[in-house]
Write a protein that holds these residues in place. Structure first.
Motif, short mmCIF file in Angstrom:
data_model
loop_
_atom_site.label_atom_id
_atom_site.label_comp_id
_atom_site.label_asym_id
_atom_site.label_seq_id
_atom_site.Cartn_x
_atom_site.Cartn_y
_atom_site.Cartn_z
N MET A 1 50.16 -28.16 -4.13
CA MET A 1 51.75 -27.96 -4.62
C MET A 1 50.71 -27.64 -5.97
O MET A 1 50.16 -27.85 -6.68
N ALA A 2 52.05 -26.81 -6.99
CA ALA A 2 51.74 -26.12 -7.83
C ALA A 2 51.94 -26.98 -9.09
O ALA A 2 52.80 -28.12 -9.51
N THR A 3 50.69 -26.88 -10.57
CA THR A 3 50.47 -27.69 -11.24
C THR A 3 50.18 -27.42 -12.12
O THR A 3 49.42 -26.61 -12.29
N LEU A 4 51.64 -27.20 -13.38
CA LEU A 4 50.62 -26.55 -14.68
C LEU A 4 50.67 -27.79 -15.86
O LEU A 4 51.05 -29.28 -15.93
N GLU A 5 48.80 -28.10 -16.38
CA GLU A 5 48.57 -28.71 -16.68
C GLU A 5 48.15 -28.61 -18.46
O GLU A 5 47.41 -27.75 -18.18
N ILE A 6 49.08 -28.97 -19.33
CA ILE A 6 48.41 -28.89 -20.95
C ILE A 6 47.35 -29.78 -21.09
O ILE A 6 47.75 -31.49 -20.94
N ARG A 7 46.43 -29.66 -21.67
CA ARG A 7 45.68 -30.75 -22.34
C ARG A 7 44.93 -30.19 -23.92
O ARG A 7 44.56 -29.60 -24.04
N ASP A 8 45.30 -31.38 -24.85
CA ASP A 8 45.09 -30.79 -26.23
C ASP A 8 45.28 -29.45 -26.88
O ASP A 8 44.37 -29.17 -27.32
N LEU A 9 46.57 -28.72 -26.57
CA LEU A 9 46.83 -28.04 -26.80
C LEU A 9 46.80 -27.50 -28.70
O LEU A 9 47.74 -28.39 -29.39
N HIS A 10 46.07 -26.68 -28.78
CA HIS A 10 46.19 -26.43 -30.40
C HIS A 10 46.21 -24.99 -30.75
O HIS A 10 45.83 -24.21 -30.00
N VAL A 11 47.26 -24.85 -31.39
CA VAL A 11 48.41 -23.23 -31.20
C VAL A 11 48.27 -23.04 -33.26
O VAL A 11 49.22 -24.24 -34.03
#
Lengths: 254, 406
Positions: A1-11
């Motif tokens: 199962m496809a999973t997008l994981e975003i962790r502590d993203l700073h931009v």
């Protein structure tokens, strides 16, 4: 199962007086079959999140990770991300003079699928998808987004969503600038793709209006460059009633 | 009147409006007016069939200041050598009359006298002229193809295309091979006639080509030209339009693609001096590589008598790499307030990053996205040719040029 994981993203983006941080530690997991709504007031950074996932060169990631099924998305080029299964329906789709919709769609499908779709099947596939979105066949011969109305641009984005079949779709303010009819047609298109169960959807919006057509499983409130509250669909109802004031101190309807 | 000028860093433009009723002090070259008449300041002051009437240019003259004179192999100062003939071959459908004539033939030189030294040099030096005639009301449906093939020598040419009343003609001029070549081409488009000309400059490396192409339009005549300039060390094309009677309609299209070291120059002059004529100019260019150089000059003059004129000119340049330079100078000079429309636009820029992002965000790799954008940039102009086989061949040539950079 496809999973997008975003962790502590700073931009950050380049501003006149040096880099300005817009995303300040975003954590989010979107799985295939799920629909997440990200709701936030203007300037909260929610569009920056969308463009950062897609890899727009204007945004610099200064910290954190984004992975798709464990693969490092941030090290991929924009087109690699799309071929890996990420899709961004843009708020302001770009005009490309002299390139027809039909040529554009076929080039994109060829790139994403890894081989050119068989012409006869492809023509049928596009024709049917356009009919479902109530798009006139002449549309295919027009130049990409050139002279399109707001509604036509959004339908064209959803047409691409249907044809490219991504694993994770980010819809950036897809509801903006749409009248009720166009909103219904576009939402139905999104729902058809969701009903396959093969897509994870990240719906970014300022207003709750679109959530009457596209029901989210999870709702996140975005303010000051990060998610400040998460909940179920009931959170959207609360925002509809109370606006964003509790999160920003400024009265703003949702 | 509408006008727009979005200047890029290498763009300059001007619109000059002369008061109505001011004396007609502007007489342009190539219009059949006498040499002694004063000429438009933007144009050279002389129009003559004799090369000796022109001083050798030194590069400071307005009409030579962009041109690398030291690369013209002596075409401009008489020091050229190795004179020979370029091979000219004409393929024509039934009914079209093709003749090779001497320089004393009455049909040669009718469009007007040369307006610069190299054109006069060509006129003074050519031995045989080719005359292609579409007799009255003939509409062959198939194009005439004139192939000029360089054989490594210095050559001078002359071509006259005469489209008689109500005839409908399509002419393709192909320039290939290796040559140092200067020529004059005349298009005589009679009353109610229609002529489409596609002039392809695809010379081998090391070639030099300076051409004057003058169209003289009769009443209600329609002229369309598409210049496609791809190959050659220095190519300088000077298309001009003059109108003999009201109702003339000229559309001038062009595309050019300059690689490193190439100098591709297009100077246009549309001379409106009769009422109710129309001109539309659309030129697009791409440049790649250090020392790639293009020049586009668009002069449009609307004289006091030219009431009801409708004109618009546009030039766009796409800089594909650093080091390339595009000069773009639209000039519009208006001597009457009684016009239907007049304007110009010019822009020179790089790839639009947002376009590339959009295409890449759909999985299309960067190099392919660039190809799509460039193809789209030129497609609109190439589509004006109206000959599918030639259009495909030219798009393929343009894509081959692109392969070199992306």
């Amino acid at each position: 199962m496809a999973t997008l994981e975003i962790r502590d993203l700073h931009v950050s983006v380049e501003a006149e007086n040096g880099p300005r941080e817009i995303l300040r530690g975003v954590d989010l997991t979107v799985k295939q079959g799920e629909t997440h709504a990200i709701m936030g007031p203007n300037g909260s950074g929610k569009s920056t999140l969308a463009y950062s996932i897609a890899g727009h060169p204007k945004y610099t990631v200064t910290g954190g990770t984004v992975t798709l099924d464990g693969e490092d998305v941030l090290s991929m080029s924009v087109d690699e991300r799309a071929r890996a299964g990420l899709f961004l329906a843009m708020q302001y789709p770009v005009e490309v003079a002299g390139v027809s919709v039909s040529n554009f769609l076929r080039t994109a499908a060829t790139a994403v699928r890894g081989e050119a779709p068989k012409l006869r099947l492809w023509v049928k596939e596009v024709k049917e998808a356009m009919e479902r979105l109530q798009m006139d066949p002449s549309f295919a011969e027009r130049n990409v987004n050139e002279g399109f109305s707001g509604g036509e641009k959004k339908r064209h984005e959803i047409l691409q969503l249907e044809l490219l079949k991504p694993k994770i779709a980010v819809l950036d303010e897809t509801d903006s600038g749409l009248d009720v009819d166009a909103l219904r047609i576009v939402s139905e298109g999104v729902n058809r793709v969701r009903d396959t169960g093969e897509i994870g959807t990240l719906l970014i919006t300022h207003y709750t209006r679109i959530l009457r057509y596209i029901k989210p499983d999870h709702v996140h409130v975005f303010a000051g460059g990060k998610i400040v509250e998460s909940g179920g669909p009931e959170l959207a109802d609360k925002l509809e009633a109370e606006g964003y004031e509790a999160y920003t101190g400024v009265k703003e309807t949702a | 009147m509408a006008s727009a000028n979005n200047s890029g860093s290498t763009t300059a433009g001007s619109i000059a409006v002369r008061e109505a009723g001011a004396p007609d002090e502007l007489a342009g070259p190539g219009t059949g007016r006498m040499v002694s008449q004063p000429a438009d300041a933007r144009q050279v002051a002389v129009a003559s069939y004799d090369v000796a009437d022109f001083p050798v240019p030194n590069g400071r003259e307005e009409d030579w200041r962009f041109t690398p004179l030291d690369r013209l192999r002596g075409l401009h100062d008489g020091t050229f050598g190795n004179v020979g003939e370029a091979a000219v071959e004409v393929e024509a459908p039934a009914g079209v009359v093709v003749e090779t004539v001497g320089r004393d033939d009455a049909r040669v030189g009718k469009a007007g006298a040369p307006v610069d030294r190299v054109a006069a040099q060509a006129y003074s030096a050519f031995e045989k002229a080719t005359v292609v005639t579409f007799p009255k009301e003939l509409a062959p449906g198939e194009p005439v193809v004139v192939r000029t093939r360089g054989t490594g020598t210095t050559g001078f040419g002359h071509l006259t295309v005469s489209v008689e009343a109500f005839a409908e003609a399509v002419v393709v001029l192909e320039h290939t091979g290796k040559a140092v070549y200067a020529d004059n081409v005349e298009f005589l488009v009679a009353d109610g006639a229609r002529l489409t000309v596609i002039s392809v400059q695809d010379w081998e490396d090391g070639s030099v080509h300076l051409a004057h192409q003058v169209a003289r339009l009769g009443r209600d005549a329609t002229f369309k030209s598409v210049a496609v300039t791809l190959g050659g060390d220095v190519v300088r094309l000077f298309p001009r339009v003059v109108y003999d009677a009201p109702g003339g309609d000229a559309s001038l299209y062009g595309v050019y693609f300059a690689d490193s070291g190439q100098h591709l120059e297009h100077r246009l002059f549309v001379d409106h001096d009769v009422p109710r004529c129309r001109s539309l100019v659309t030129y697009k260019g791409a440049l790649q590589g250090a020392e790639a150089r293009t020049v586009w000059i668009g002069d449009v003059l609307i004289r006091a008598a030219a009431e009801g004129t409708d004109t618009y000119e546009l030039n766009r340049n796409l800089l594909l790499t650093d080091g390339a330079r595009a000069d773009s100078v639209p000039n519009l000079e208006i001597e009457t307030g009684e016009i239907a429309g007049a304007g110009h636009a010019s822009a020179t820029g790089r790839f639009d990053d947002e376009q590339l992002f959009y295409l890449q965000a759909r999985g299309i790799p960067a190099d392919e996205a660039r190809r799509l954008v460039v193809r789209g940039f030129f497609a609109e102009v190439i589509a004006q040719i109206g000959l599918p086989e030639l259009q495909e061949r030219l798009m393929a040539r343009i894509e081959a040029e692109l392969e070199a950079s992306v």
